[in-house]
Design a protein around this motif. Structure first.
Motif, PDB file in Angstrom:
ATOM      1  N   ASP A 192     -49.385  -8.490 -21.123  1.00 48.21           N
ATOM      2  CA  ASP A 192     -49.943  -9.694 -21.740  1.00 48.21           C
ATOM      3  C   ASP A 192     -49.422  -9.881 -23.162  1.00 48.21           C
ATOM      4  O   ASP A 192     -49.103 -11.000 -23.579  1.00 48.21           O
ATOM      5  CB  ASP A 192     -51.464  -9.618 -21.748  1.00 48.21           C
ATOM      6  N   ARG A 193     -49.344  -8.799 -23.887  1.00 47.55           N
ATOM      7  CA  ARG A 193     -48.869  -8.882 -25.278  1.00 47.55           C
ATOM      8  C   ARG A 193     -47.444  -9.423 -25.336  1.00 47.55           C
ATOM      9  O   ARG A 193     -47.144 -10.356 -26.088  1.00 47.55           O
ATOM     10  CB  ARG A 193     -48.960  -7.490 -25.922  1.00 47.55           C
ATOM     11  N   GLN A 194     -46.551  -8.888 -24.494  1.00 49.27           N
ATOM     12  CA  GLN A 194     -45.154  -9.315 -24.543  1.00 49.27           C
ATOM     13  C   GLN A 194     -44.973 -10.698 -23.918  1.00 49.27           C
ATOM     14  O   GLN A 194     -44.189 -11.514 -24.424  1.00 49.27           O
ATOM     15  CB  GLN A 194     -44.271  -8.300 -23.831  1.00 49.27           C
ATOM     16  N   ALA A 195     -45.681 -10.988 -22.830  1.00 47.36           N
ATOM     17  CA  ALA A 195     -45.546 -12.300 -22.184  1.00 47.36           C
ATOM     18  C   ALA A 195     -45.977 -13.418 -23.118  1.00 47.36           C
ATOM     19  O   ALA A 195     -45.336 -14.485 -23.168  1.00 47.36           O
ATOM     20  CB  ALA A 195     -46.375 -12.335 -20.899  1.00 47.36           C
ATOM     21  N   LYS A 196     -47.026 -13.205 -23.870  1.00 42.86           N
ATOM     22  CA  LYS A 196     -47.488 -14.235 -24.808  1.00 42.86           C
ATOM     23  C   LYS A 196     -46.499 -14.421 -25.955  1.00 42.86           C
ATOM     24  O   LYS A 196     -46.305 -15.546 -26.445  1.00 42.86           O
ATOM     25  CB  LYS A 196     -48.882 -13.880 -25.318  1.00 42.86           C
ATOM     26  N   VAL A 197     -45.854 -13.343 -26.371  1.00 39.84           N
ATOM     27  CA  VAL A 197     -44.786 -13.456 -27.368  1.00 39.84           C
ATOM     28  C   VAL A 197     -43.630 -14.291 -26.815  1.00 39.84           C
ATOM     29  O   VAL A 197     -43.084 -15.169 -27.495  1.00 39.84           O
ATOM     30  CB  VAL A 197     -44.288 -12.055 -27.792  1.00 39.84           C
ATOM     31  N   ASP A 198     -43.278 -14.043 -25.552  1.00 40.49           N
ATOM     32  CA  ASP A 198     -42.180 -14.782 -24.917  1.00 40.49           C
ATOM     33  C   ASP A 198     -42.534 -16.258 -24.739  1.00 40.49           C
ATOM     34  O   ASP A 198     -41.687 -17.135 -24.928  1.00 40.49           O
ATOM     35  CB  ASP A 198     -41.841 -14.158 -23.561  1.00 40.49           C
ATOM     36  N   HIS A 204     -43.510 -22.643 -25.185  1.00 38.97           N
ATOM     37  CA  HIS A 204     -44.352 -23.050 -24.062  1.00 38.97           C
ATOM     38  C   HIS A 204     -45.813 -22.963 -24.504  1.00 38.97           C
ATOM     39  O   HIS A 204     -46.369 -21.867 -24.625  1.00 38.97           O
ATOM     40  CB  HIS A 204     -44.136 -22.137 -22.853  1.00 38.97           C
ATOM     41  N   SER A 205     -46.420 -24.096 -24.768  1.00 39.12           N
ATOM     42  CA  SER A 205     -47.841 -24.091 -25.131  1.00 39.12           C
ATOM     43  C   SER A 205     -48.684 -24.026 -23.862  1.00 39.12           C
ATOM     44  O   SER A 205     -48.276 -24.518 -22.803  1.00 39.12           O
ATOM     45  CB  SER A 205     -48.191 -25.342 -25.934  1.00 39.12           C
ATOM     46  N   TYR A 206     -49.867 -23.433 -23.955  1.00 39.89           N
ATOM     47  CA  TYR A 206     -50.706 -23.277 -22.776  1.00 39.89           C
ATOM     48  C   TYR A 206     -52.169 -23.237 -23.181  1.00 39.89           C
ATOM     49  O   TYR A 206     -52.514 -22.921 -24.325  1.00 39.89           O
ATOM     50  CB  TYR A 206     -50.332 -22.005 -22.006  1.00 39.89           C
ATOM     51  N   THR A 207     -53.031 -23.575 -22.232  1.00 32.60           N
ATOM     52  CA  THR A 207     -54.479 -23.587 -22.470  1.00 32.60           C
ATOM     53  C   THR A 207     -55.186 -22.442 -21.763  1.00 32.60           C
ATOM     54  O   THR A 207     -56.245 -21.997 -22.209  1.00 32.60           O
ATOM     55  CB  THR A 207     -55.089 -24.916 -21.989  1.00 32.60           C
ATOM     56  N   ARG A 208     -54.645 -21.986 -20.639  1.00 35.12           N
ATOM     57  CA  ARG A 208     -55.200 -20.833 -19.913  1.00 35.12           C
ATOM     58  C   ARG A 208     -54.063 -19.933 -19.472  1.00 35.12           C
ATOM     59  O   ARG A 208     -52.929 -20.386 -19.290  1.00 35.12           O
ATOM     60  CB  ARG A 208     -56.001 -21.285 -18.678  1.00 35.12           C
ATOM     61  N   TYR A 209     -54.396 -18.673 -19.275  1.00 36.34           N
ATOM     62  CA  TYR A 209     -53.364 -17.679 -18.974  1.00 36.34           C
ATOM     63  C   TYR A 209     -53.983 -16.558 -18.147  1.00 36.34           C
ATOM     64  O   TYR A 209     -55.147 -16.188 -18.343  1.00 36.34           O
ATOM     65  CB  TYR A 209     -52.815 -17.110 -20.288  1.00 36.34           C
ATOM     66  N   PHE A 210     -53.213 -16.013 -17.209  1.00 35.01           N
ATOM     67  CA  PHE A 210     -53.596 -14.748 -16.584  1.00 35.01           C
ATOM     68  C   PHE A 210     -52.345 -14.025 -16.105  1.00 35.01           C
ATOM     69  O   PHE A 210     -51.288 -14.627 -15.892  1.00 35.01           O
ATOM     70  CB  PHE A 210     -54.600 -14.937 -15.434  1.00 35.01           C
ATOM     71  N   SER A 211     -52.472 -12.736 -15.950  1.00 35.28           N
ATOM     72  CA  SER A 211     -51.435 -11.914 -15.320  1.00 35.28           C
ATOM     73  C   SER A 211     -52.099 -11.098 -14.231  1.00 35.28           C
ATOM     74  O   SER A 211     -53.262 -10.705 -14.357  1.00 35.28           O
ATOM     75  CB  SER A 211     -50.762 -10.997 -16.346  1.00 35.28           C
ATOM     76  N   VAL A 224     -49.040 -16.385 -15.143  1.00 40.62           N
ATOM     77  CA  VAL A 224     -49.296 -17.820 -15.025  1.00 40.62           C
ATOM     78  C   VAL A 224     -49.900 -18.318 -16.334  1.00 40.62           C
ATOM     79  O   VAL A 224     -50.897 -17.764 -16.811  1.00 40.62           O
ATOM     80  CB  VAL A 224     -50.262 -18.130 -13.860  1.00 40.62           C
ATOM     81  N   ALA A 225     -49.296 -19.355 -16.902  1.00 40.94           N
ATOM     82  CA  ALA A 225     -49.815 -19.992 -18.112  1.00 40.94           C
ATOM     83  C   ALA A 225     -49.928 -21.491 -17.849  1.00 40.94           C
ATOM     84  O   ALA A 225     -48.948 -22.132 -17.458  1.00 40.94           O
ATOM     85  CB  ALA A 225     -48.894 -19.723 -19.298  1.00 40.94           C
ATOM     86  N   GLU A 226     -51.096 -22.047 -18.047  1.00 46.99           N
ATOM     87  CA  GLU A 226     -51.372 -23.436 -17.695  1.00 46.99           C
ATOM     88  C   GLU A 226     -51.261 -24.355 -18.904  1.00 46.99           C
ATOM     89  O   GLU A 226     -51.742 -24.019 -20.000  1.00 46.99           O
ATOM     90  CB  GLU A 226     -52.783 -23.544 -17.113  1.00 46.99           C
ATOM     91  N   ASP A 227     -50.643 -25.522 -18.728  1.00 46.55           N
ATOM     92  CA  ASP A 227     -50.727 -26.582 -19.725  1.00 46.55           C
ATOM     93  C   ASP A 227     -51.395 -27.793 -19.080  1.00 46.55           C
ATOM     94  O   ASP A 227     -51.980 -27.688 -17.998  1.00 46.55           O
ATOM     95  CB  ASP A 227     -49.360 -26.906 -20.343  1.00 46.55           C
ATOM     96  N   SER A 228     -51.318 -28.957 -19.697  1.00 45.80           N
ATOM     97  CA  SER A 228     -52.083 -30.118 -19.237  1.00 45.80           C
ATOM     98  C   SER A 228     -51.628 -30.658 -17.890  1.00 45.80           C
ATOM     99  O   SER A 228     -52.410 -31.322 -17.196  1.00 45.80           O
ATOM    100  CB  SER A 228     -52.011 -31.230 -20.278  1.00 45.80           C
ATOM    101  N   SER A 229     -50.400 -30.398 -17.477  1.00 48.16           N
ATOM    102  CA  SER A 229     -49.902 -31.000 -16.238  1.00 48.16           C
ATOM    103  C   SER A 229     -49.322 -30.003 -15.238  1.00 48.16           C
ATOM    104  O   SER A 229     -48.826 -30.395 -14.189  1.00 48.16           O
ATOM    105  CB  SER A 229     -48.832 -32.053 -16.566  1.00 48.16           C
TER     106      SER A 229
END
Length: 344
Positions: A192-198, A204-211, A224-229
């Motif tokens: 999670d730490r490295q994926a969010k850095v990437d 890539h902006s996002y509102t929700r995230y999971f691994s 998976v990182a979610e944005d508005s669309s």
């Protein structure tokens, strides 16, 4: 299909061997080897919801599974009921009513607790709150978690009742599998730490995230990182040296418009917790739940999602959760998978 059924069987097997080990620790000295059998049955009991599949359609069934029978309410109601029944069935067992309550309470809670570690989600708060709890720490069948409990289970079957090493074997299985869970937590935090850095570096902006882990291991993770669309999806191994390669998956929920009045779509939307896309396969509209990953997505950038539901042909969705887990796997796929685990 063989791999899919193996996944189901290993999930059930995990509850059996975990329940037996807990049974030995809690009541082995009093019940003898009966503690293994009663513990295995008690730990497996929340999965009685599989019976619903005989009269529910697929969409309602996936929503019902791990629902009310995996809730705190179920544990609270069944613990005293099972304790009462056990007291009647085994009046000379030496177990007090309180001992039975502890036994069944721990067994039932252990089941719903472990189930919350994978992607499916567990309805801890049903029927008061329909949200699902999922820590995304284990694939539904992870041999590195279950093997230690399996070895302990075999030892407990072989050793005679009253043997002084029985509790040691049971505790060894429980502690080693728990240590593996801690290792998974460490791996997930690193991913999670490295994926969010990437994601940030690639704007890539996002509102929700999971691994969540890929099949049968805790080294290669699906992100998976979610944005508005839509969603950015990618794979990262704990051994990767390069940045995570993300691809964009549009939600395309406009394709759902003709189906919004259908009851199965309502169930799917609730079940997916918003992590879904819709796409067309030829002339067929398909609903995808992203939480279960992609079919060989680590090597195929055009891979379909594991959980895919044919909206126009609901009768073809009977094994919707399982059919894509290992679809198309063979020896070559397995070797490619192991290479990808080793890092990019």
């Amino acid at each position: 299909m063989l791999f899919a059924y193996l996944s189901l069987d290993m999930d059930s097997l995990t509850h059996i061997v975990l329940g037996a080990a807990i049974g030995e620790v809690l009541a082995g000295r009093t019940l003898g080897k009966k503690a293994l059998l009663i513990g295995a049955i008690a730990n497996s009991l929340p999965d009685i919801d599989f019976i619903a599949a005989f009269w529910l359609d697929t969409a309602r069934d996936v929503l019902a599974h791990r629902g009310i029978t995996h809730s705190f309410l179920f544990v609270a109601v069944m613990t005293p009921l099972l304790s009462f029944l056990a007291g009647r069935l085994f009046p000379r067992s030496g177990m007090t009513r309180r001992s039975w309550r502890v036994f069944f309470g721990v067994e039932l809670f252990a089941h719903i607790f472990i189930d919350a570690f994978n992607a499916y989600g567990t309805g801890w708060f049903e029927p008061f709150d329909h949200s699902r709890v999922s820590f995304h720490l284990l694939f539904v069948a992870d041999p590195f978690y279950s093997t230690w409990l399996g070895i302990a289970f075999v030892a407990l079957l072989v050793l005679r009742a009253g043997h002084p090493a029985r509790r040691k074997w049971a505790w060894t299985g429980i502690l080693l599998s728990s240590a593996y869970l801690c290792y998974c937590i460490s791996n997930k935090a690193r991913i999670d730490r490295q994926a969010k850095v990437d994601l940030l570096a690639q704007h890539h902006s996002y509102t929700r995230y999971f691994s969540t882990p890929t099949p049968l291991n805790s080294w290669l993770w699906y992100i998976v990182a979610e944005d508005s669309s839509g969603f950015y999806t990618g794979y990262r191994s704990v051994f990767d040296c390069q940045a995570t390669d993300f691809r964009y998956q549009p939600r395309a929920d406009s394709l759902l418009q003709p189906f919004l009045g259908h009851s199965d779509v309502h169930c799917l939307l609730r079940f997916s917790q918003g992590y879904y896309t819709v796409e067309e396969w030829g002339d067929t509209v398909v609903f995808n739940d992203l939480r279960f990953g992609e079919m060989k997505g680590w090597e195929d950038p055009k891979a379909h999602f594991v959980f895919h539901y044919f909206l126009q042909r609901p009768e073809e969705n009977r094994v919707v959760v399982q059919r894509g887990r290992f679809a198309g796997w063979n020896g070559s796929t397995l070797r490619a998978f192991i290479r990808r685990i080793g890092g990019n």
